[in-house]
Design a protein around this motif. Structure first.
Motif, PDB file in Angstrom:
ATOM      1  N   ARG A  27      42.859  17.086   8.835  1.00  0.00           N
ATOM      2  CA  ARG A  27      42.238  16.752   7.542  1.00  0.00           C
ATOM      3  C   ARG A  27      41.621  15.350   7.565  1.00  0.00           C
ATOM      4  O   ARG A  27      40.463  15.163   7.203  1.00  0.00           O
ATOM      5  N   ASP A  28      42.389  14.358   8.033  1.00  0.00           N
ATOM      6  CA  ASP A  28      41.933  12.967   7.990  1.00  0.00           C
ATOM      7  C   ASP A  28      40.796  12.681   8.971  1.00  0.00           C
ATOM      8  O   ASP A  28      39.886  11.911   8.669  1.00  0.00           O
ATOM      9  N   ALA A  29      40.863  13.277  10.164  1.00  0.00           N
ATOM     10  CA  ALA A  29      39.842  13.033  11.178  1.00  0.00           C
ATOM     11  C   ALA A  29      38.670  14.009  11.059  1.00  0.00           C
ATOM     12  O   ALA A  29      37.688  13.882  11.781  1.00  0.00           O
ATOM     13  N   LYS A  30      38.831  14.982  10.161  1.00  0.00           N
ATOM     14  CA  LYS A  30      37.794  16.013   9.974  1.00  0.00           C
ATOM     15  C   LYS A  30      37.499  16.736  11.292  1.00  0.00           C
ATOM     16  O   LYS A  30      36.347  16.919  11.683  1.00  0.00           O
ATOM     17  N   VAL A  31      38.596  17.135  11.958  1.00  0.00           N
ATOM     18  CA  VAL A  31      38.518  17.895  13.204  1.00  0.00           C
ATOM     19  C   VAL A  31      39.321  19.178  12.991  1.00  0.00           C
ATOM     20  O   VAL A  31      40.527  19.118  12.768  1.00  0.00           O
ATOM     21  N   GLU A  39      42.704  21.349  21.104  1.00  0.00           N
ATOM     22  CA  GLU A  39      41.544  22.227  21.244  1.00  0.00           C
ATOM     23  C   GLU A  39      40.821  22.274  19.895  1.00  0.00           C
ATOM     24  O   GLU A  39      41.247  22.976  18.992  1.00  0.00           O
ATOM     25  N   PRO A  40      39.742  21.504  19.766  1.00  0.00           N
ATOM     26  CA  PRO A  40      39.001  21.521  18.503  1.00  0.00           C
ATOM     27  C   PRO A  40      38.081  22.746  18.443  1.00  0.00           C
ATOM     28  O   PRO A  40      37.730  23.324  19.468  1.00  0.00           O
ATOM     29  N   SER A  41      37.699  23.123  17.226  1.00  0.00           N
ATOM     30  CA  SER A  41      36.789  24.271  17.091  1.00  0.00           C
ATOM     31  C   SER A  41      35.366  23.898  17.505  1.00  0.00           C
ATOM     32  O   SER A  41      34.580  24.766  17.855  1.00  0.00           O
TER      33      SER A  41
END
Length: 181
Positions: A116-120, A143-145
């Motif tokens: 949420r905070d890093a917008k990842v 593993e980011p989207s």
């Protein structure tokens, strides 16, 4: 599905759903409230309360009797009269290189807040202890989207560490003391 080698316990109602409807005929299930003072008292499926966390005890159809699989689930609702469960964490799964005792639940919470905070948007993650370096440290693989730009990686690292320190203040203490990097 929600399954273990001991039993096929529950199935999702929709593709991609992370909550599962318990299959009452897959075995006999008992539940220990996580915050219970007496862990010998178990509840049956008709005694579960929405919003509460329980450790699963399973007796399977092959005769495996009252096995505590150490999974903790949250009851998120009911499908007709059957509880809907969400896997929360495995009990007594801890990271503890320097006595900080970071639970899987704390890591999962830190990942949610980091996302949420890093917008990842995080698809998956893994964390492991690196005992070969001095001071020891944890390596986390996320593993980011979507691909995270290189210039954002230091921000992401610092954000996750801040979240993990908030989830487990002892982790922050051992970093400040130099026991962990």
């Amino acid at each position: 599905c929600y399954a273990a080698s001991e039993s096929f316990m529950a199935v999702a109602r929709h593709m991609g759903d992370t909550s599962y409807v318990l299959l009452p005929d897959g075995g006999f299930y008992e539940f220990i409230p996580v915050n219970a003072q007496d862990e010998t008292k178990t509840l049956n499926i008709n005694e579960l309360e929405v919003g509460e966390d329980y450790e699963v005890v399973v007796t399977n159809l092959s005769g495996f009797y009252r096995y505590r699989i150490r999974d903790v689930v949250k009851v998120t609702g009911y499908y007709n009269e059957t509880p809907i469960l969400k896997f929360i964490y495995r009990r007594n799964q801890l990271l503890s290189l320097a006595g900080e005792k970071t639970s899987e639940e704390a890591i999962r919470w830190a990942i949610e807040v980091f996302s949420r905070d890093a917008k990842v948007d995080v698809n998956d993650y893994s964390i492991f202890p690196n005992r070969n370096d001095s001071p020891m440290h944890y390596t986390i693989l996320i593993e980011p989207s979507e691909i995270v730009p290189k210039e954002k990686i230091p921000f992401c690292r610092d954000t996750f560490e801040r979240c993990l320190i908030h989830a487990n203040p002892t982790y922050g203490e051992v970093i400040r003391n130099g026991a962990l990097l």
